[in-house]
Design an enzyme around this catalytic site. Structure first.
Site, mmCIF file in Angstrom:
data_model
loop_
_atom_site.group_PDB
_atom_site.id
_atom_site.type_symbol
_atom_site.label_atom_id
_atom_site.label_comp_id
_atom_site.label_asym_id
_atom_site.label_seq_id
_atom_site.Cartn_x
_atom_site.Cartn_y
_atom_site.Cartn_z
ATOM 1 N N LYS A 276 2.096 -3.621 6.526
ATOM 2 C CA LYS A 276 2.487 -3.590 5.098
ATOM 3 C C LYS A 276 4.003 -3.349 4.995
ATOM 4 O O LYS A 276 4.700 -4.026 4.237
ATOM 5 C CB LYS A 276 1.727 -2.492 4.360
ATOM 6 C CG LYS A 276 0.225 -2.749 4.226
ATOM 7 C CD LYS A 276 -0.080 -3.957 3.373
ATOM 8 C CE LYS A 276 -1.561 -4.208 3.196
ATOM 9 N NZ LYS A 276 -1.870 -5.533 2.620
ATOM 10 N N SER B 171 0.836 -1.208 0.000
ATOM 11 C CA SER B 171 0.000 0.000 0.000
ATOM 12 C C SER B 171 0.863 1.247 0.000
ATOM 13 O O SER B 171 1.969 1.260 0.569
ATOM 14 C CB SER B 171 -0.865 -0.031 1.262
ATOM 15 O OG SER B 171 -1.393 1.247 1.519
ATOM 16 N N TYR C 256 -1.945 -1.191 10.928
ATOM 17 C CA TYR C 256 -2.240 -1.777 9.606
ATOM 18 C C TYR C 256 -1.126 -1.411 8.620
ATOM 19 O O TYR C 256 -0.555 -2.268 7.943
ATOM 20 C CB TYR C 256 -3.601 -1.283 9.092
ATOM 21 C CG TYR C 256 -3.715 -1.360 7.597
ATOM 22 C CD1 TYR C 256 -3.938 -2.579 6.970
ATOM 23 C CD2 TYR C 256 -3.541 -0.216 6.793
ATOM 24 C CE1 TYR C 256 -3.988 -2.666 5.576
ATOM 25 C CE2 TYR C 256 -3.587 -0.289 5.422
ATOM 26 C CZ TYR C 256 -3.817 -1.506 4.822
ATOM 27 O OH TYR C 256 -3.857 -1.586 3.445
#
Ligand code: UDP
Length: 331
Positions: A152, A124, A148
């Site tokens: 990544k 991302s 989150y």
């Protein structure tokens, strides 16, 4: 070529399965339906007219992943499966770290054991943190703003270290900007459970009347109209980016931004949705949402140069397709 798609029943996963099948790949899906529905699988089959093998599996489980690799000669893997709610990750960091990291370790390990030498990871733009714009793959990464995003960034490092230690194991880290829209058929799309966190599904549900009014988070940012700027990419363009990455994957570790290269504001997206679908979205301005950056978009030139991939669909296509899917959906 047989490709294992983890999270293949999810939003980006399902569209990528369709694109892979349309490009002639054999697909095996692993998904535990933690944030998706079994009906998606039937709809992918309707779109492509082709079948795939499906495992209802949690890919953090070594034995279950081993079974998939033992029963199928997997040539490549695209790893989407993971938790993705930013707010929840702040409340429950361990849930995110254990699930999102463990799956990558288990899958990469299985690849190496079984000689599967292509690993595409669903990363991302969040890994860039608060950086110069446009975001380019050559930039040093800055701190992410939530667990989150951190999963990544850590997964990128896990896969990079693994590729460096295992010659012939090739990794493509694909950094997505803001995926929106739905398959042109209206059969698959973004279908979040509960109240959507993301802008496009929220707009679609206001259009449908399921939600009353869109709150636009902040109109005092230093941008042209005061609302945040993002790079919204049609999910089928994104899906086709995965097919290109698999087909042209360089040796070792490669990193690609998948975006349009153009930023548009929240207000511009809402107006585009109203125009494309000939309706009005009730909206109000609300305070800023914690953790939002004012503006970012992709430098998308590397993917074009090396993979021959660029987006083909417009913002209008995104809005029309997102609405077609929402209308077709029974909620
Ligand atoms: N946004 C908004 N209202 C909503 C949801 C999102 O104004 O109900 C804004 C959000 O503040 C951000 C942009 O829309 O500026 C895109 O947010 P989204 O959550 O879709 O993606 P993000 O950029 O956070 O990954």
């Amino acid at each position: 070529m047989k490709i294992l798609v983890t999270g293949g029943a999810g939003f980006i996963g399902s569209h990528t399965v369709a694109a892979l099948q349309q490009a002639g790949y054999d697909v095996v899906i692993a998904d535990n339906f933690s944030n998706s529905k079994p009906a998606v699988l039937e709809n992918i089959r309707k779109i492509t007219g082709r079948d795939f093998k499906f495992y209802e599996t949690d890919v953090t489980d070594t034995a279950s992943v081993e079974k998939i690799f033992a029963e199928n000669k997997i040539d490549g893997i695209i790893h989407f499966a993971g938790f993705k709610a930013v707010g929840e990750s702040v409340e429950l960091p361990l849930k995110y770290y254990s699930n999102n990291l463990q799956s990558t370790v288990v899958l990469a390990d299985a690849c190496i054991k079984h000689g599967c030498n292509k690993f595409v990871f669903s990363s991302s733009a969040t890994v860039y943190g608060d950086n110069d714009i446009p975001f380019a793959e050559t930039m040093p990464l800055k701190k992410t703003t939530n667990p989150y995003g951190e999963t990544k960034a850590i997964n990128e490092r896990i896969l990079t270290d693994t590729a460096n230690a295992n010659k012939g194991f090739n990794v493509a880290l694909l950094r997505y900007f803001n995926p929106v829209g739905a398959h042109e058929s209206g059969l698959i799309g973004e279908d979040p459970q509960g109240i959507p966190n993301n802008l496009m599904p929220y707009i679609a549900r206001v259009a449908k009347g399921t939600l009353k009014k869109l709150s636009i988070f902040g109109n005092d940012y230093p941008t042209k109209d005061g609302t945040c700027i993002r790079d919204y990419i049609h999910v089928m363009d994104l899906a086709e980016g995965h097919v290109a990455a698999l087909a042209k994957m360089p040796q070792g570790v490669s990193v690609y931004n998948l975006g349009t290269g153009k930023g548009i504001s929240v207000l511009e997206l809402v107006t585009a949705f109203e125009k494309a679908n000939n309706l009005t979205i009730p909206k109000k301005f609300a305070p800023r949402r914690a953790g939002d950056l004012a503006e970012y978009y992709a430098d998308a030139s590397k993917a074009l140069r090396e993979l021959g991939w660029q987006t083909k669909r417009t913002v209008e296509d995104c809005c029309r397709d997102a609405w077609r899917f929402e209308k077709n959906n029974s909620k």
